[in-house]
Scaffold this active site. Sequence first.
Site, PDB file in Angstrom:
ATOM      1  N   GLY A 166       0.802  -1.219   0.000  1.00 36.11           N
ATOM      2  CA  GLY A 166       0.000   0.000   0.000  1.00 36.11           C
ATOM      3  C   GLY A 166       0.835   1.270   0.000  1.00 36.11           C
ATOM      4  O   GLY A 166       2.028   1.252  -0.226  1.00 36.11           O
ATOM      5  N   LEU A 221       0.390   3.622  -2.244  1.00 32.37           N
ATOM      6  CA  LEU A 221       0.805   3.375  -3.626  1.00 32.37           C
ATOM      7  C   LEU A 221       1.333   4.630  -4.315  1.00 32.37           C
ATOM      8  O   LEU A 221       0.827   5.735  -4.113  1.00 32.37           O
ATOM      9  CB  LEU A 221      -0.378   2.817  -4.424  1.00 32.37           C
ATOM     10  CG  LEU A 221      -0.992   1.526  -3.868  1.00 32.37           C
ATOM     11  CD1 LEU A 221      -2.137   1.068  -4.770  1.00 32.37           C
ATOM     12  CD2 LEU A 221       0.035   0.412  -3.707  1.00 32.37           C
ATOM     13  N   HIS A 274       4.104   1.371  -8.168  1.00 30.04           N
ATOM     14  CA  HIS A 274       3.073   0.340  -8.021  1.00 30.04           C
ATOM     15  C   HIS A 274       2.075   0.395  -9.182  1.00 30.04           C
ATOM     16  O   HIS A 274       1.717  -0.634  -9.759  1.00 30.04           O
ATOM     17  CB  HIS A 274       2.277   0.545  -6.731  1.00 30.04           C
ATOM     18  CG  HIS A 274       3.082   0.479  -5.467  1.00 30.04           C
ATOM     19  ND1 HIS A 274       3.317   1.579  -4.675  1.00 30.04           N
ATOM     20  CD2 HIS A 274       3.681  -0.564  -4.841  1.00 30.04           C
ATOM     21  CE1 HIS A 274       4.028   1.215  -3.618  1.00 30.04           C
ATOM     22  NE2 HIS A 274       4.265  -0.071  -3.685  1.00 30.04           N
ATOM     23  N   GLY A 320       8.367  -5.750  -8.665  1.00 28.11           N
ATOM     24  CA  GLY A 320       9.212  -4.687  -9.206  1.00 28.11           C
ATOM     25  C   GLY A 320      10.694  -4.986  -9.057  1.00 28.11           C
ATOM     26  O   GLY A 320      11.129  -5.543  -8.052  1.00 28.11           O
ATOM     27  N   ASP A 348      12.989  -3.841  -5.925  1.00 25.24           N
ATOM     28  CA  ASP A 348      13.448  -4.761  -4.880  1.00 25.24           C
ATOM     29  C   ASP A 348      14.022  -5.975  -5.605  1.00 25.24           C
ATOM     30  O   ASP A 348      13.390  -7.029  -5.678  1.00 25.24           O
ATOM     31  CB  ASP A 348      12.275  -5.142  -3.974  1.00 25.24           C
ATOM     32  CG  ASP A 348      11.655  -3.902  -3.350  1.00 25.24           C
ATOM     33  OD1 ASP A 348      12.245  -3.377  -2.408  1.00 25.24           O
ATOM     34  OD2 ASP A 348      10.612  -3.424  -3.842  1.00 25.24           O
ATOM     35  N   GLN A 397      14.451  -9.329  -3.840  1.00 29.61           N
ATOM     36  CA  GLN A 397      13.121  -9.900  -3.559  1.00 29.61           C
ATOM     37  C   GLN A 397      12.560 -10.584  -4.805  1.00 29.61           C
ATOM     38  O   GLN A 397      12.009 -11.695  -4.734  1.00 29.61           O
ATOM     39  CB  GLN A 397      12.179  -8.789  -3.093  1.00 29.61           C
ATOM     40  CG  GLN A 397      10.727  -9.195  -2.990  1.00 29.61           C
ATOM     41  CD  GLN A 397       9.887  -8.096  -2.387  1.00 29.61           C
ATOM     42  OE1 GLN A 397       9.884  -7.908  -1.189  1.00 29.61           O
ATOM     43  NE2 GLN A 397       9.170  -7.349  -3.210  1.00 29.61           N
ATOM     44  N   ARG A 422       8.603   4.622   1.381  1.00 32.62           N
ATOM     45  CA  ARG A 422       9.388   5.125   2.511  1.00 32.62           C
ATOM     46  C   ARG A 422      10.007   6.498   2.231  1.00 32.62           C
ATOM     47  O   ARG A 422      10.564   7.096   3.164  1.00 32.62           O
ATOM     48  CB  ARG A 422      10.473   4.121   2.884  1.00 32.62           C
ATOM     49  CG  ARG A 422       9.910   2.864   3.534  1.00 32.62           C
ATOM     50  CD  ARG A 422      10.991   1.942   4.046  1.00 32.62           C
ATOM     51  NE  ARG A 422      10.475   0.912   4.931  1.00 32.62           N
ATOM     52  CZ  ARG A 422      10.286  -0.369   4.591  1.00 32.62           C
ATOM     53  NH1 ARG A 422      10.546  -0.762   3.364  1.00 32.62           N
ATOM     54  NH2 ARG A 422       9.813  -1.232   5.472  1.00 32.62           N
TER      55      ARG A 422
HETATM   56  P1  AMP Z   1       5.859  -2.606  -1.603  1.00 29.61           P
HETATM   57  O1  AMP Z   1       4.511  -1.993  -1.461  1.00 29.61           O
HETATM   58  O2  AMP Z   1       6.986  -1.644  -1.320  1.00 29.61           O
HETATM   59  O3  AMP Z   1       5.988  -3.921  -0.881  1.00 29.61           O
HETATM   60  O4  AMP Z   1       6.030  -2.947  -3.150  1.00 29.61           O
HETATM   61  C1  AMP Z   1       5.084  -3.716  -3.832  1.00 29.61           C
HETATM   62  C2  AMP Z   1       5.603  -4.024  -5.207  1.00 29.61           C
HETATM   63  O5  AMP Z   1       5.867  -2.812  -5.906  1.00 29.61           O
HETATM   64  C3  AMP Z   1       6.938  -4.801  -5.175  1.00 29.61           C
HETATM   65  O6  AMP Z   1       6.944  -5.747  -6.226  1.00 29.61           O
HETATM   66  C4  AMP Z   1       7.950  -3.708  -5.396  1.00 29.61           C
HETATM   67  O7  AMP Z   1       9.161  -4.174  -5.955  1.00 29.61           O
HETATM   68  C5  AMP Z   1       7.197  -2.809  -6.360  1.00 29.61           C
HETATM   69  N1  AMP Z   1       7.756  -1.457  -6.334  1.00 29.61           N
HETATM   70  C6  AMP Z   1       7.972  -0.650  -5.276  1.00 29.61           C
HETATM   71  N2  AMP Z   1       8.570   0.503  -5.652  1.00 29.61           N
HETATM   72  C7  AMP Z   1       8.735   0.419  -7.003  1.00 29.61           C
HETATM   73  C8  AMP Z   1       9.299   1.290  -7.989  1.00 29.61           C
HETATM   74  N3  AMP Z   1       9.826   2.465  -7.687  1.00 29.61           N
HETATM   75  N4  AMP Z   1       9.295   0.857  -9.273  1.00 29.61           N
HETATM   76  C9  AMP Z   1       8.773  -0.350  -9.605  1.00 29.61           C
HETATM   77  N5  AMP Z   1       8.225  -1.205  -8.729  1.00 29.61           N
HETATM   78  C10 AMP Z   1       8.209  -0.826  -7.435  1.00 29.61           C
END
Ligand code: AMP
Length: 273
Positions: free
Chosen positions: A31, A33, A37, A145, A148, A151, A185
Amino acid sequence: MDIIHSVDTMHALALGWRARGKKVGFVPTMGYLHRGHTTLIELMRPRCELLVVSIYVNPLQFGPTEDLTRYPRDPDGDAKKCEAAGCDILFMPESLYPPDFRTTVNVTGITSRWEGAERPTHFAGVATVVCRLFGLVQPTVAMFGEKDYQQFTVLKSMARDLAMGIEIVPGPLVRDHDGLALSSRNVYLSTEDRARALSLHQALYAIRDSRSPSAKERIALAREKLVCDKVDYLDIVDPDTLEPVELVNRPLRAIATARYGRTRLLDNVAIGP
Ligand code: AMP
């Protein structure tokens, strides 16, 4: 778009889709977003018939001193962004695990370095939650994404090793107008720290753009550029095994995590031949 809060409702719906042979696309998130995302959601749209986005801040992947309780949240704003990006079902469970949950999914090897070394319980938490979400949502294809990067490689390995039959697709890393990798963050950063944090992608670009075949030389160059309170790691690695390399003579990945006050920022770039 429908919003589902109940784990049982989500599971029943997904089992129905599976019985009818529907192609289900899935983008799991925590979230708050941003465009990173929503880019993943938009890219998933043409790849599936039903598109599920989940929002769940997963306690299992946070260490005891990390930011679980202050993790930023905006459920109403997130719902609007999901709908605009083409989501069919927004799955927002309040709790995800049954009280007697007993299973941990542990991907070995590629989890021992980098984020895994800095956050020892993190990847088991990530693999476990994604495994449970996969069971509940029954996706055909899921997107993670490259922001990460470790991950993504961990979850790709998990899906392959456990023969889950789910295609794991990387989504491109999306940056802000000035190059800072978008992250939920980033809201923690002071104006001053945000300005200093621009040196993170600049350091990685310096690694990418250098002509030196020596990984050591390229990393030294990047270290000079990077302004932060602490470098957790900055290295050049094999894109599949995530092992550090000495010679830059094939496609590789430069990865870095730096701290600005209490905030850790991750970034990485592909290094081409
Ligand atoms: P998170 O909400 O941070 O757990 O991220 C959820 C998904 O969004 C994960 O697959 C992340 O790698 C992807 N994500 C987060 N930030 C970015 C970004 N700047 N560009 C592309 N994907 C992202």
